[in-house]
Structure formats: C-alpha cells, structure tokens
Design a protein around this motif. Sequence first.
Motif, PDB file in Angstrom:
ATOM      1  N   LEU A  66       0.817  -1.207   0.000  1.00 37.33           N
ATOM      2  CA  LEU A  66       0.000   0.000   0.000  1.00 37.33           C
ATOM      3  C   LEU A  66       0.854   1.261   0.000  1.00 37.33           C
ATOM      4  N   ASP A  67       2.065   1.169   0.516  1.00 40.34           N
ATOM      5  CA  ASP A  67       2.922   2.357   0.554  1.00 40.34           C
ATOM      6  C   ASP A  67       3.398   2.781  -0.840  1.00 40.34           C
ATOM      7  N   LYS A  68       3.107   1.963  -1.871  1.00 41.55           N
ATOM      8  CA  LYS A  68       3.458   2.363  -3.237  1.00 41.55           C
ATOM      9  C   LYS A  68       2.387   3.271  -3.858  1.00 41.55           C
ATOM     10  N   SER A  69       1.253   3.426  -3.200  1.00 41.03           N
ATOM     11  CA  SER A  69       0.135   4.174  -3.772  1.00 41.03           C
ATOM     12  C   SER A  69       0.409   5.676  -3.731  1.00 41.03           C
ATOM     13  N   ASP A  70      -0.458   6.436  -4.434  1.00 43.32           N
ATOM     14  CA  ASP A  70      -0.375   7.882  -4.312  1.00 43.32           C
ATOM     15  C   ASP A  70      -0.968   8.301  -2.963  1.00 43.32           C
ATOM     16  N   LEU A  71      -0.956   9.586  -2.695  1.00 46.27           N
ATOM     17  CA  LEU A  71      -1.356  10.069  -1.377  1.00 46.27           C
ATOM     18  C   LEU A  71      -2.836   9.880  -1.095  1.00 46.27           C
ATOM     19  N   ASP A  72      -3.669   9.773  -2.133  1.00 42.54           N
ATOM     20  CA  ASP A  72      -5.112   9.749  -1.940  1.00 42.54           C
ATOM     21  C   ASP A  72      -5.668   8.377  -1.570  1.00 42.54           C
ATOM     22  N   LEU A  73      -5.057   7.310  -2.060  1.00 44.98           N
ATOM     23  CA  LEU A  73      -5.673   5.988  -1.907  1.00 44.98           C
ATOM     24  C   LEU A  73      -5.921   5.586  -0.457  1.00 44.98           C
ATOM     25  N   PRO A  74      -4.956   5.749   0.482  1.00 47.01           N
ATOM     26  CA  PRO A  74      -5.258   5.360   1.868  1.00 47.01           C
ATOM     27  C   PRO A  74      -6.486   6.072   2.426  1.00 47.01           C
ATOM     28  N   ASN A  75      -6.656   7.355   2.100  1.00 41.26           N
ATOM     29  CA  ASN A  75      -7.840   8.082   2.563  1.00 41.26           C
ATOM     30  C   ASN A  75      -9.100   7.620   1.842  1.00 41.26           C
ATOM     31  N   ASP A  76      -8.970   7.291   0.553  1.00 42.99           N
ATOM     32  CA  ASP A  76     -10.131   6.831  -0.203  1.00 42.99           C
ATOM     33  C   ASP A  76     -10.664   5.507   0.318  1.00 42.99           C
ATOM     34  N   LEU A  77      -9.799   4.714   0.920  1.00 45.99           N
ATOM     35  CA  LEU A  77     -10.202   3.407   1.433  1.00 45.99           C
ATOM     36  C   LEU A  77     -11.032   3.499   2.715  1.00 45.99           C
ATOM     37  N   LEU A  78     -10.964   4.627   3.398  1.00 43.31           N
ATOM     38  CA  LEU A  78     -11.512   4.716   4.753  1.00 43.31           C
ATOM     39  C   LEU A  78     -12.984   4.337   4.815  1.00 43.31           C
ATOM     40  N   ASN A  79     -13.806   4.925   3.966  1.00 44.44           N
ATOM     41  CA  ASN A  79     -15.246   4.697   4.055  1.00 44.44           C
ATOM     42  C   ASN A  79     -15.609   3.247   3.742  1.00 44.44           C
ATOM     43  N   VAL A  80     -14.959   2.681   2.725  1.00 44.07           N
ATOM     44  CA  VAL A  80     -15.252   1.293   2.355  1.00 44.07           C
ATOM     45  C   VAL A  80     -14.866   0.348   3.492  1.00 44.07           C
ATOM     46  N   LEU A  81     -13.700   0.577   4.103  1.00 46.56           N
ATOM     47  CA  LEU A  81     -13.257  -0.288   5.196  1.00 46.56           C
ATOM     48  C   LEU A  81     -14.143  -0.133   6.429  1.00 46.56           C
ATOM     49  N   GLU A  82     -14.684   1.056   6.625  1.00 43.21           N
ATOM     50  CA  GLU A  82     -15.523   1.296   7.800  1.00 43.21           C
ATOM     51  C   GLU A  82     -16.930   0.734   7.612  1.00 43.21           C
ATOM     52  N   GLU A  83     -17.495   0.934   6.436  1.00 45.50           N
ATOM     53  CA  GLU A  83     -18.889   0.558   6.202  1.00 45.50           C
ATOM     54  C   GLU A  83     -19.048  -0.840   5.627  1.00 45.50           C
TER      55      GLU A  83
ATOM     56  N   ASP B  28       4.502   7.086   5.622  1.00 42.16           N
ATOM     57  CA  ASP B  28       3.570   7.046   6.745  1.00 42.16           C
ATOM     58  C   ASP B  28       2.140   7.091   6.224  1.00 42.16           C
ATOM     59  N   PHE B  29       1.224   6.533   7.019  1.00 43.96           N
ATOM     60  CA  PHE B  29      -0.187   6.531   6.657  1.00 43.96           C
ATOM     61  C   PHE B  29      -0.956   7.474   7.570  1.00 43.96           C
ATOM     62  N   PRO B  30      -2.089   7.991   7.082  1.00 41.56           N
ATOM     63  CA  PRO B  30      -2.872   8.908   7.911  1.00 41.56           C
ATOM     64  C   PRO B  30      -3.409   8.208   9.157  1.00 41.56           C
ATOM     65  N   ALA B  31      -3.574   8.998  10.221  1.00 44.41           N
ATOM     66  CA  ALA B  31      -4.057   8.446  11.485  1.00 44.41           C
ATOM     67  C   ALA B  31      -5.433   7.812  11.335  1.00 44.41           C
ATOM     68  N   ALA B  32      -6.249   8.358  10.428  1.00 43.96           N
ATOM     69  CA  ALA B  32      -7.594   7.807  10.232  1.00 43.96           C
ATOM     70  C   ALA B  32      -7.535   6.369   9.739  1.00 43.96           C
ATOM     71  N   LEU B  33      -6.552   6.041   8.904  1.00 41.96           N
ATOM     72  CA  LEU B  33      -6.398   4.660   8.443  1.00 41.96           C
ATOM     73  C   LEU B  33      -5.843   3.783   9.558  1.00 41.96           C
ATOM     74  N   LEU B  34      -4.838   4.285  10.263  1.00 41.43           N
ATOM     75  CA  LEU B  34      -4.237   3.502  11.340  1.00 41.43           C
ATOM     76  C   LEU B  34      -5.264   3.171  12.417  1.00 41.43           C
ATOM     77  N   ARG B  35      -6.190   4.095  12.673  1.00 39.69           N
ATOM     78  CA  ARG B  35      -7.219   3.865  13.690  1.00 39.69           C
ATOM     79  C   ARG B  35      -8.126   2.704  13.312  1.00 39.69           C
ATOM     80  N   ARG B  36      -8.309   2.484  12.032  1.00 39.48           N
ATOM     81  CA  ARG B  36      -9.214   1.436  11.567  1.00 39.48           C
ATOM     82  C   ARG B  36      -8.533   0.089  11.401  1.00 39.48           C
TER      83      ARG B  36
END
Length: 334
Positions: free
Chosen positions: A173-190, A242-250
């Motif tokens: 996942l660390d090979k992705s652009d900056l947006d993908l980790p944040n884009d995953l948040l809603n799908v992983l949560e819901e 590094d990944f955003p805290a919102a992803l790490l929290r999930r």
Amino acid sequence: MNDWRIYRGAGLPHDGVRRLPPPPPWRDFAAAGPDTGAGTDPSAARRLGVQRRLVENHHPRPEEVEAVNAALYLRRPLLVTGTPGTGKSTLAHAVAYELKLGRVLRWPIVSRSTLRDGLYHYDAIARLQDVQLERAGADVGERHSIGSYLRLGPLGTALLPAERPRVLLIDELDKSDLDLPNDLLNVLEEGEFRIHELERIADREPEVEVGTDDGGRAVVRSGLVRCTTFPLIVLTSNGERDFPAALLRRCIQLDLEPPGEEQLTAMVRAHLGDDAVTDGSELIQRFLRREPGEVVAADQLLNALFLTQHAPSAERVTRERLADMLMQPLDRPR
C-alpha cells in the motif's frame, strides 16, 4: 556432465536447457492446480506447497498470531509492516490455508492504483461497440446485459455477501499515491460500496449478474455490494511512507521483524530440506551476521542456497561469487 552451467556464453547453439533441474518450489508455476471449491487455492501448491510444513511445524511469533486473531475478532483490516522478505504477504496465504478460506484475493498496488480499480471495472467502450454492432445487424451473442461489461475487483469481490470471510491481500500500500489510503476509509468502515452504473437502472433491472475477480459470477441488487461477513484484509507496507491516522485507527497494526536463527533454519528446512540446512550453514550464519540495519530478504538466502546446491562442481570462489550476487543488501545505493 559435471559443469553446472546451462548458458556458457560460447555463442554455439545447443540443447543444454534440457538439463535444467526442477525449479525452486516457490517458482514452480506448473504446480498450481485447479480451484476445486471452498477451502482451496489454485496457487497454494506454489505459494504454500512446501511452506505447509513451515506453517504446521514452525509456529509464528506470538504477536503475529495475536494480531491475526484480533483482526478476525474485531472485523478490522490487518496492517503489516516490515522490510522486504519478512513474510508479510505469506501471512495472508498462511491464514487462508489454515482456516480453509479459499483462494486469496490479491490487489497489488502501484502508484496509479485507485479505489475504483479495487472495487470494479466497467467496460463502457466495449458495451458501446456491441450496441453499435447490434444496430448494424451483427450477432453479439449473449453480451446484451450491462452485467456482461462489469467485473468486480479484488476488494469488491471480498465484500460480496458470504458465510465465511474471504482473505484479501492489498500488497504494498505504501506504493500508492497520497489519496488511496484516505479513499479506502469509508469502504473499510462501512463494508459496502455502490456501483453507480447499476444504481441508475435499478428500477428496470434490480438484480444484475456481474463477474468477480476470481472468475465467478455474483448477483448485485440495486447497485449495492454489502458484505455480511467482513473479509480478512491484510494490507502490507515496506515502511516507505507514513499513513494517515484515520487509516491507522481502523487497522490492527503488526510490525514483522526479520526472521531469527530458529525461524530462518525452519524456513530453509521447509523449503529445501535438511541437507540444505547442513550444507548451507555458512550462508545462514552469514545472513544472520549482516550489518545492523542492512536490508537482506530471506528469499535472497533461499535463492543462494538453492543455486549453490545445484552448482556442486563449481569452484569455491564461484559459489561465493554467486552468493554475493544473490545476497546483495537491498538498501545499497545502485
């Protein structure tokens, strides 16, 4: 013939390639068998065929077992970090094998990967071409429903309703652009996502059969894919960002350390047998004596042991040169 070399650099054509020994077990692509149903993986023979002994006889570290169980109990993704070659991807296959969860769905991440790539692909151009051909009187066969042009991606397939969780490996996942980790948040949560192309026609076609990432078919109702059992999602990272805290929290976080002597010996024994442990003891100790912070992957050691096993007639200096070539530190500037 005592010469271990197949290619000699002499420029004279010959049939020496017939003398090639069987490939290393982890590179034996012919060993992959058909998918025979639940609890099987067609690539298990290559990925875990020889590693089954490792999985069954050599238990992973307690923190690895605990992290996997935490992810299973809490229905949360497992974020696995570590240097290359520490077994991050193998962990997903080991869990799927032990728990009989079927084929591991794999989504390899590159810099251009988007959330849409993981969810589904809609081939609008092919559908337009078929419509034009049909209007011109051509026979386009069964390709008339929109579902014929839709295929769920690995993440979309993992989120299909199921009694047992699917295992999804989101690799590097660390090979992705900056947006993908944040884009995953809603799908992983819901645990759900919508296919807009199907939502628009839900009043006319409430149920549409689409393709899946593992070659099957699934029915999507009203354009919504919602899991009933959250999949075991293993996200791997080499620690390059590094990944955003919102992803790490999930996520449940697990940092894999390089294998120690006991794990390394068991890995060599599981892949190459007892003789490789005895004959390759010098290489194993050399691997363990690497400089602090020097990055060398375990599969580099396996490659070196396998090749030197098949070059018994080579001079010692040649064997050492092969080992040097195959075990170069991955963090050395090139």
